[in-house]
Design a protein around this motif. Structure first.
Motif, short mmCIF file in Angstrom:
data_model
loop_
_atom_site.label_atom_id
_atom_site.label_comp_id
_atom_site.label_asym_id
_atom_site.label_seq_id
_atom_site.Cartn_x
_atom_site.Cartn_y
_atom_site.Cartn_z
N VAL A 19 2.99 5.71 4.22
CA VAL A 19 3.53 4.89 5.14
C VAL A 19 5.26 5.09 5.34
O VAL A 19 5.72 4.74 4.09
CB VAL A 19 3.34 3.46 5.19
N ARG A 20 5.65 5.51 6.11
CA ARG A 20 6.98 5.55 6.32
C ARG A 20 7.33 4.82 7.98
O ARG A 20 7.25 5.58 8.94
CB ARG A 20 7.62 6.99 6.76
N LEU A 21 7.84 3.79 7.77
CA LEU A 21 8.29 2.92 8.97
C LEU A 21 9.77 2.58 8.91
O LEU A 21 10.32 2.08 7.95
CB LEU A 21 7.23 1.74 8.95
N GLU A 22 10.38 2.19 10.13
CA GLU A 22 11.49 1.47 10.16
C GLU A 22 11.48 0.47 11.17
O GLU A 22 11.00 0.63 12.23
CB GLU A 22 12.57 2.55 10.54
N ALA A 23 11.85 -0.65 10.87
CA ALA A 23 11.92 -1.79 11.46
C ALA A 23 13.27 -2.31 12.03
O ALA A 23 14.10 -2.33 11.20
CB ALA A 23 11.24 -3.12 10.75
N ARG A 24 13.49 -2.53 13.22
CA ARG A 24 14.78 -2.84 13.83
C ARG A 24 14.61 -4.14 14.62
O ARG A 24 13.66 -4.08 15.39
CB ARG A 24 15.31 -1.92 14.62
N ALA A 25 15.52 -4.91 14.27
CA ALA A 25 15.58 -6.36 15.17
C ALA A 25 16.43 -6.11 16.31
O ALA A 25 17.56 -5.34 16.42
CB ALA A 25 16.52 -7.42 14.28
N ASP A 37 8.98 1.58 14.28
CA ASP A 37 8.53 3.22 14.63
C ASP A 37 8.46 3.84 13.34
O ASP A 37 9.08 3.47 12.21
CB ASP A 37 9.76 3.72 15.14
N GLY A 38 7.78 4.86 13.14
CA GLY A 38 7.56 5.71 12.04
C GLY A 38 6.16 6.43 12.23
O GLY A 38 5.71 6.81 13.20
N GLY A 39 5.72 6.80 10.91
CA GLY A 39 4.52 7.52 10.92
C GLY A 39 3.39 7.36 9.65
O GLY A 39 4.13 6.76 8.78
N LEU A 40 2.56 7.81 9.84
CA LEU A 40 1.43 7.54 8.74
C LEU A 40 0.71 8.80 8.33
O LEU A 40 0.33 9.75 9.50
CB LEU A 40 0.30 6.48 9.14
N VAL A 59 -4.65 13.75 8.50
CA VAL A 59 -4.40 12.72 9.58
C VAL A 59 -2.98 12.36 9.81
O VAL A 59 -2.56 11.68 8.82
CB VAL A 59 -5.56 11.87 9.71
N ALA A 60 -2.37 12.69 10.64
CA ALA A 60 -0.74 12.26 11.07
C ALA A 60 -0.71 11.15 12.00
O ALA A 60 -1.28 11.70 13.25
CB ALA A 60 0.09 13.24 11.35
N VAL A 61 -0.53 9.93 12.11
CA VAL A 61 -0.40 8.65 12.92
C VAL A 61 0.76 8.48 13.33
O VAL A 61 1.75 7.86 12.49
CB VAL A 61 -1.33 7.78 12.37
N PRO A 62 1.21 8.68 14.51
CA PRO A 62 2.59 8.00 15.02
C PRO A 62 2.41 6.55 15.18
O PRO A 62 1.20 6.15 15.57
CB PRO A 62 2.80 8.68 16.46
N PHE A 63 3.30 5.86 14.76
CA PHE A 63 3.23 4.32 14.93
C PHE A 63 4.42 3.92 15.51
O PHE A 63 5.58 3.94 15.23
CB PHE A 63 3.32 3.87 13.33
N HIS A 64 4.33 2.98 16.77
CA HIS A 64 5.17 2.59 17.65
C HIS A 64 4.80 1.26 18.06
O HIS A 64 3.78 1.20 18.77
CB HIS A 64 5.68 3.46 18.75
N GLU A 65 5.30 0.04 17.51
CA GLU A 65 4.95 -1.16 18.03
C GLU A 65 6.20 -2.07 18.27
O GLU A 65 7.08 -2.17 17.54
CB GLU A 65 4.15 -2.08 16.89
#
Length: 164
Positions: free
Chosen positions: A36-42, A50-53, A72-78
């Motif tokens: 899990v590589r994610l970056e959370a910005r306020a 945003d990031g990826g799995l 399996v590479a999953v983009p993550f944007h929420e």
């Protein structure tokens, strides 16, 4: 993987054991930890994540049942907002995810994103011939000799009609 909604930028670089998520799937033989590589910005009453799995799996081919490797590479944007400031239109259009309280647990969202991206019918190769429906032989290794003639079951009774 919990983080407060107040703050600037937070980076998550971790691994999760997701073996319990894929235990119920008969096509998954083995799985590596989920990277899990994610970056959370306020951002103005919201948190953008945003990031990826990434995960490596050993799965059964859906045609011949041989083990096959799958990456399996999953983009993550929420985008997450406090439930009190979310409009109905934002929720209906899947623009934001409402969050109750001061803490945001990202793990359920990460797990859901992974499950949605797992291969539905993994293949060892695009030209996999699969197994013979009659004898079960692997057709990738050669022909089995079974007849491949397909007869419409509604007309099957007529096939012997003209035999002497």
């Amino acid at each position: 993987m919990q983080e407060t909604l107040r703050g600037k930028t937070h980076t998550f670089d971790t691994e999760l054991d997701v073996s319990s998520l894929v235990d119920g799937r008969p096509d998954v033989i083995r799985s590596s930890p989920l990277k899990v590589r994610l970056e959370a910005r306020a951002e103005s009453k919201a948190v953008q994540v945003d990031g990826g799995l990434d995960i490596d799996l050993e799965m059964s081919c859906s045609r011949c049942l041989k083990p096959t490797a799958a990456h399996v590479a999953v983009p993550f944007h929420e985008q997450f907002k406090p439930a009190s400031s979310v409009t109905t239109a934002e929720v209906e259009e899947d623009e934001v995810i409402p969050v109750d309280g001061e803490w945001l647990n990202l793990q359920p969202y990460v797990e859901q994103a992974l499950l949605l991206e797992l291969p539905f019918a993994p293949l060892c190769s695009e030209d996999c011939k699969g197994l013979c429906a009659k004898c079960g032989s692997d057709l990738n290794e050669g022909e089995c000799g079974c007849s491949r003639e397909v007869i419409d079951p509604r007309l099957a009774g007529l096939k012997d009609f003209f035999k002497s």
